[in-house]
Design an enzyme around this catalytic site. Structure first.
Site, short mmCIF file in Angstrom:
data_model
loop_
_atom_site.label_atom_id
_atom_site.label_comp_id
_atom_site.label_asym_id
_atom_site.label_seq_id
_atom_site.Cartn_x
_atom_site.Cartn_y
_atom_site.Cartn_z
N SER A 133 0.84 -1.19 0.00
CA SER A 133 0.00 0.00 0.00
C SER A 133 0.87 1.24 0.00
O SER A 133 2.01 1.22 0.50
CB SER A 133 -0.89 0.00 1.25
OG SER A 133 -1.45 1.27 1.49
N TYR A 181 -1.03 -0.28 10.20
CA TYR A 181 -1.08 -0.85 8.86
C TYR A 181 0.13 -0.41 8.04
O TYR A 181 0.78 -1.21 7.37
CB TYR A 181 -2.38 -0.41 8.19
CG TYR A 181 -2.61 -0.92 6.80
CD1 TYR A 181 -2.92 -2.26 6.57
CD2 TYR A 181 -2.55 -0.06 5.70
CE1 TYR A 181 -3.16 -2.73 5.29
CE2 TYR A 181 -2.79 -0.53 4.42
CZ TYR A 181 -3.10 -1.86 4.22
OH TYR A 181 -3.34 -2.32 2.94
#
Length: 248
Positions: free
Chosen positions: A146, A160
């Site tokens: 990501s 995350y």
């Protein structure tokens, strides 16, 4: 080009969204695909969709954070296809508790889940398939990441982002170790995807240069390239797939 006939792929977290798009795309190029998901029904649905369209797929449900379960699942896939895994796409990355929130408000009990699925999940899966790839002299590792791994935000993504940063570093080092054996390892860093809806999502999409969010088909196409014979000189890289929202 991008012919994957005779190759066997394992795609984790492939029961929905980008993972399903990756599984469909690999199968469309001729790969036999082991469709993994934590939820058996989701893996079965995507597998049935692929086979109904003329592809080859089997559902292989397991938890990527459980090394014994990973080894068992890969063994089942190997038995189903009568050959080892050539292509690993580690896409699973969203735990039940995403760990979203401002870091100073998060209880320590919530710290581990994002790291377990993203970093240790990748290690579990890669360690289970890498020896056979190296022994065969051909293999492809594709890690889904990501933009949060390299771009900070105030949206409560510290856990995350840390997990994705960790796995990107892991893949870079592994790529150097396995390159002499004909195995490549790369990362796809995704921008915002179309698994959300509503005015808020539309407003976000309007700020992306392409004026839309990414789709499972976008991710699948990029994964096919990285998994293909034509990508044999592409390794150790992180490719941004984000509609131009961040450029490098």
């Amino acid at each position: 080009m991008f012919d994957l006939s005779g190759r066997t792929a394992l795609v984790t977290g492939a029961g929905q969204n980008a993972g399903a798009g990756i599984a469909r795309a690999l199968a469309a190029q001729g790969a036999a695909v082991a469709v993994n998901d934590l939820v058996p029904e989701r893996a079965e649905a995507v597998s049935k969709e692929i086979t109904a369209g003329g592809g080859t797929a089997v559902p292989i449900a397991f938890d990527v954070t459980d090394l014994a379960a990973v080894r068992d699942g890969v063994g089942r896939a190997r038995a189903e296809f009568d050959r080892h895994i050539d292509i690993l796409v580690h896409n699973a990355g969203i735990p039940a508790d995403f760990g979203q929130g401002q870091f100073r408000t998060l209880d320590p009990s919530r710290w581990r889940a994002p790291v377990e699925i993203n970093l240790f999940g990748a290690m579990n899966c890669l360690s289970t398939v890498i020896d056979e790839m190296c022994d065969a002299g051909w293999g492809r590792i594709v890690q889904i990441s990501s933009g949060s791994a390299r771009t900070g935000s105030d949206q409560g993504l510290s856990l995350y982002g840390a997990a994705k940063s960790g796995v990107e570093g892991f893949i870079r080092h592994v790529s150097q170790e396995v390159a002499p054996f004909g195995v490549t390892a790369n990362t796809l860093a995704l921008g915002l995807q179309t698994n959300a809806a509503g005015e808020h999502t539309a407003a976000i999409a309007a700020r992306i240069p392409t004026r839309r969010l990414g789709t499972p088909e976008d991710v699948g196409a990029a994964a096919v390239y990285l998994a293909s014979p034509e990508a044999s000189w592409m390794t150790g890289q992180t490719l941004n797939l984000n509609g131009g929202s961040v450029t490098t």
